[in-house]
Design a protein around this motif. Structure first.
Motif, mmCIF file in Angstrom:
data_model
loop_
_atom_site.group_PDB
_atom_site.id
_atom_site.type_symbol
_atom_site.label_atom_id
_atom_site.label_comp_id
_atom_site.label_asym_id
_atom_site.label_seq_id
_atom_site.Cartn_x
_atom_site.Cartn_y
_atom_site.Cartn_z
ATOM 1 N N GLU A 1 23.798 87.555 75.376
ATOM 2 C CA GLU A 1 24.714 88.370 74.762
ATOM 3 C C GLU A 1 24.612 89.600 74.968
ATOM 4 O OE1 GLU A 1 26.628 88.905 70.259
ATOM 5 O OE2 GLU A 1 25.053 87.334 70.653
ATOM 6 N N GLU A 2 25.365 90.379 75.537
ATOM 7 C CA GLU A 2 25.295 91.878 75.654
ATOM 8 C C GLU A 2 25.467 92.752 74.355
ATOM 9 O OE1 GLU A 2 26.504 95.567 78.517
ATOM 10 O OE2 GLU A 2 27.428 93.589 78.845
ATOM 11 N N ILE A 3 24.670 93.640 73.938
ATOM 12 C CA ILE A 3 25.097 94.364 72.830
ATOM 13 C C ILE A 3 25.985 95.625 72.980
ATOM 14 C CG2 ILE A 3 22.922 95.774 72.988
ATOM 15 C CD1 ILE A 3 22.880 95.482 69.803
ATOM 16 N N ASN A 4 27.170 95.831 72.195
ATOM 17 C CA ASN A 4 27.989 97.128 72.189
ATOM 18 C C ASN A 4 28.658 97.085 70.836
ATOM 19 O OD1 ASN A 4 28.159 97.829 74.988
ATOM 20 N ND2 ASN A 4 28.775 95.525 75.329
ATOM 21 N N ILE A 5 29.118 98.349 70.387
ATOM 22 C CA ILE A 5 29.522 98.553 69.318
ATOM 23 C C ILE A 5 31.050 97.823 69.210
ATOM 24 C CG2 ILE A 5 30.382 100.326 67.934
ATOM 25 C CD1 ILE A 5 28.579 102.238 69.270
ATOM 26 N N VAL A 6 31.026 97.008 68.131
ATOM 27 C CA VAL A 6 32.353 96.247 67.929
ATOM 28 C C VAL A 6 33.293 96.934 66.806
ATOM 29 C CG1 VAL A 6 33.269 93.859 67.245
ATOM 30 C CG2 VAL A 6 31.076 94.081 68.744
ATOM 31 N N GLU A 7 34.658 96.802 66.966
ATOM 32 C CA GLU A 7 35.271 97.661 65.903
ATOM 33 C C GLU A 7 35.721 96.274 65.014
ATOM 34 O OE1 GLU A 7 36.418 100.682 64.987
ATOM 35 O OE2 GLU A 7 35.189 101.495 66.682
ATOM 36 N N GLU A 8 35.325 95.898 63.837
ATOM 37 C CA GLU A 8 35.957 95.048 63.087
ATOM 38 C C GLU A 8 35.834 95.387 61.360
ATOM 39 O OE1 GLU A 8 33.706 91.444 64.125
ATOM 40 O OE2 GLU A 8 32.069 92.192 62.843
ATOM 41 N N ASP A 9 36.741 95.061 60.600
ATOM 42 C CA ASP A 9 36.567 95.297 59.354
ATOM 43 C C ASP A 9 35.522 94.888 58.844
ATOM 44 O OD1 ASP A 9 39.157 96.801 59.557
ATOM 45 O OD2 ASP A 9 40.304 95.067 59.078
ATOM 46 N N ILE A 10 35.008 95.580 57.623
ATOM 47 C CA ILE A 10 34.050 95.027 56.637
ATOM 48 C C ILE A 10 34.403 94.470 55.582
ATOM 49 C CG2 ILE A 10 31.890 95.698 55.560
ATOM 50 C CD1 ILE A 10 31.408 97.959 57.353
ATOM 51 N N VAL A 11 34.582 93.069 55.510
ATOM 52 C CA VAL A 11 35.140 92.313 54.448
ATOM 53 C C VAL A 11 34.431 91.993 53.190
ATOM 54 C CG1 VAL A 11 36.827 90.687 53.889
ATOM 55 C CG2 VAL A 11 36.960 91.769 56.240
ATOM 56 N N PHE A 12 34.855 92.433 52.049
ATOM 57 C CA PHE A 12 34.073 91.818 50.795
ATOM 58 C C PHE A 12 35.174 90.900 50.119
ATOM 59 C CE2 PHE A 12 32.116 96.075 51.597
ATOM 60 C CZ PHE A 12 30.988 95.866 51.326
ATOM 61 N N ASP A 13 34.495 89.864 49.678
ATOM 62 C CA ASP A 13 35.221 88.639 49.025
ATOM 63 C C ASP A 13 34.824 88.624 47.703
ATOM 64 O OD1 ASP A 13 36.956 86.701 48.528
ATOM 65 O OD2 ASP A 13 36.023 85.071 49.733
ATOM 66 N N TYR A 14 35.395 89.336 46.643
ATOM 67 C CA TYR A 14 35.087 89.305 45.439
ATOM 68 C C TYR A 14 36.352 88.872 44.445
ATOM 69 C CZ TYR A 14 30.391 91.085 47.123
ATOM 70 O OH TYR A 14 29.299 90.947 47.614
ATOM 71 N N TYR A 15 36.158 88.500 43.349
ATOM 72 C CA TYR A 15 37.129 88.264 42.520
ATOM 73 C C TYR A 15 37.382 89.225 41.347
ATOM 74 C CZ TYR A 15 37.730 83.985 44.747
ATOM 75 O OH TYR A 15 38.050 82.924 45.861
ATOM 76 N N LEU A 16 36.268 89.997 40.859
ATOM 77 C CA LEU A 16 36.576 90.971 39.627
ATOM 78 C C LEU A 16 35.760 92.293 40.298
ATOM 79 C CD1 LEU A 16 35.556 88.788 36.575
ATOM 80 C CD2 LEU A 16 37.823 89.741 37.422
ATOM 81 N N GLY A 17 34.664 92.281 40.684
ATOM 82 C CA GLY A 17 33.857 93.546 40.937
ATOM 83 C C GLY A 17 33.428 94.491 39.968
ATOM 84 N N ILE A 18 33.394 93.949 38.821
ATOM 85 C CA ILE A 18 33.022 94.709 37.468
ATOM 86 C C ILE A 18 31.557 95.189 37.757
ATOM 87 C CG2 ILE A 18 32.514 94.704 35.144
ATOM 88 C CD1 ILE A 18 34.857 92.752 34.789
ATOM 89 N N SER A 19 30.619 94.449 38.282
ATOM 90 C CA SER A 19 29.200 94.799 38.625
ATOM 91 C C SER A 19 29.132 95.961 39.277
ATOM 92 C CB SER A 19 28.401 93.557 38.793
ATOM 93 O OG SER A 19 28.874 93.162 40.208
ATOM 94 N N ALA A 20 30.081 96.029 40.616
ATOM 95 C CA ALA A 20 30.016 96.989 41.493
ATOM 96 C C ALA A 20 30.524 98.109 41.030
ATOM 97 C CB ALA A 20 30.796 96.398 42.803
ATOM 98 N N MET A 21 31.555 97.946 40.225
ATOM 99 C CA MET A 21 32.162 99.470 39.503
ATOM 100 C C MET A 21 31.437 100.051 38.678
ATOM 101 S SD MET A 21 35.220 99.416 36.852
ATOM 102 C CE MET A 21 34.722 98.493 35.553
#
Length: 291
Positions: free
Chosen positions: A253-273
């Motif tokens: 596998e050759e390494i390069n910069i890949v364009e893709e979204d960074i997805v967070f799968d959370y239901y509330l996010g209260i602790s992060a807030m």
């Protein structure tokens, strides 16, 4: 089939530190400016201004007034972060370099960024790129201590991706902007690892620019993640060229910069807030309590 995760070398070590010395020398006595009354009239009353002049308030505890002045939240928002004071960042890099062995002694570049863990919690981290590793450092800018060194060997990095932050179910908190993800290992994150906020077995690391950049409070290029993807990919390619003539990763596998979204799968996010909006992951002046 049991999940296999590439081990990540983590060094966490307490560094002995003498407690800070508080200057408890009593303040010099204040000379009296009283004027003796003449003819029963105090001349000081005749010169009294509407605005009272500053006075030295007696201290019940030596050094208390000085401490209170230091505790006041003064200056710009940028100055309230210990990492931006003077040359503390350069001093931190020097301290970290003394902790690195010969393999990582050559520092290619360094940044002060925000790392985002798998619970979407932001943490202030120094990121150092060497010839053999990407080193993520937790540094106490208040007491000037190296608290944790986390090594990501360039040999195990398989993908570097850059993209927008996206949320699937978060109702309480979400961020905008772009970030960088460094991937190692091929297996997905297990259920137990994903829901353990203290797990160190997550096979990726997410970075974005320092919060001062995100809040438009600083223009320091060392606080931006923009140059990290290209520098990291080039370092990995250089490492592979030295160790493997083909310059390819295991499996071709050759390494390069890949364009893709960074997805967070959370239901509330209260602790992060609560954590992120209070800057609990940063060393910051907070009134009478600093951490």
């Amino acid at each position: 089939m049991a999940e296999q995760e590439v081990p990540l070398e983590t060094l966490q070590r307490e560094v002995p530190q003498q407690p800070p010395v508080l200057n408890v020398n009593p303040s010099p006595p204040v000379e009296s400016n009283e004027i003796s009354p003449q003819n029963g009239v105090d001349e000081s009353d005749e010169d009294t201004n509407e605005v009272s002049q500053p006075r030295n308030i007696p201290e019940t505890i030596p050094g208390l007034n000085r401490m209170i002045e230091e505790w006041q939240l003064t200056g710009t928002e940028e100055q309230q972060f210990f990492s931006t004071n003077g040359n503390l960042l350069d001093a931190a890099i020097t301290a970290i370099k003394s902790r690195l062995d010969e393999r990582d002694s050559n520092i290619r570049k360094s940044w002060l960024l925000t790392e985002i863990d798998h619970w979407d919690l932001e943490k202030e981290r120094i990121v150092i790129l060497t010839d053999n590793s990407l080193v993520v450092v937790k540094y106490d800018f208040k007491d000037q201590l190296v608290e944790e060194l986390k090594f990501i060997p360039l040999a195990v990095i398989r993908k570097v991706s850059v993209g927008e932050f996206k949320y699937t179910h978060s109702f309480a908190y979400s961020r905008t902007g772009k970030g960088l993800t460094v991937h190692w290992g091929d297996n997905p994150v297990s259920f137990t690892t994903r829901w353990n906020p203290f797990s160190s077995q997550v096979p990726h690391a997410i970075f974005t620019s320092h919060v001062l950049i995100m809040r438009n409070k600083s223009v320091n290029p060392r606080l931006k993640f923009d140059t990290l993807p290209e520098e990291l990919v080039q370092a990995v390619k250089d490492f592979r060229a030295r160790s493997q003539p083909s310059g390819e990763a295991v499996g071709g596998e050759e390494i390069n910069i890949v364009e893709e979204d960074i997805v967070f799968d959370y239901y509330l996010g209260i602790s992060a807030m609560i954590h992120n909006q209070s800057f609990l992951g940063f060393f910051k002046k907070r009134g009478v309590m600093n951490w």
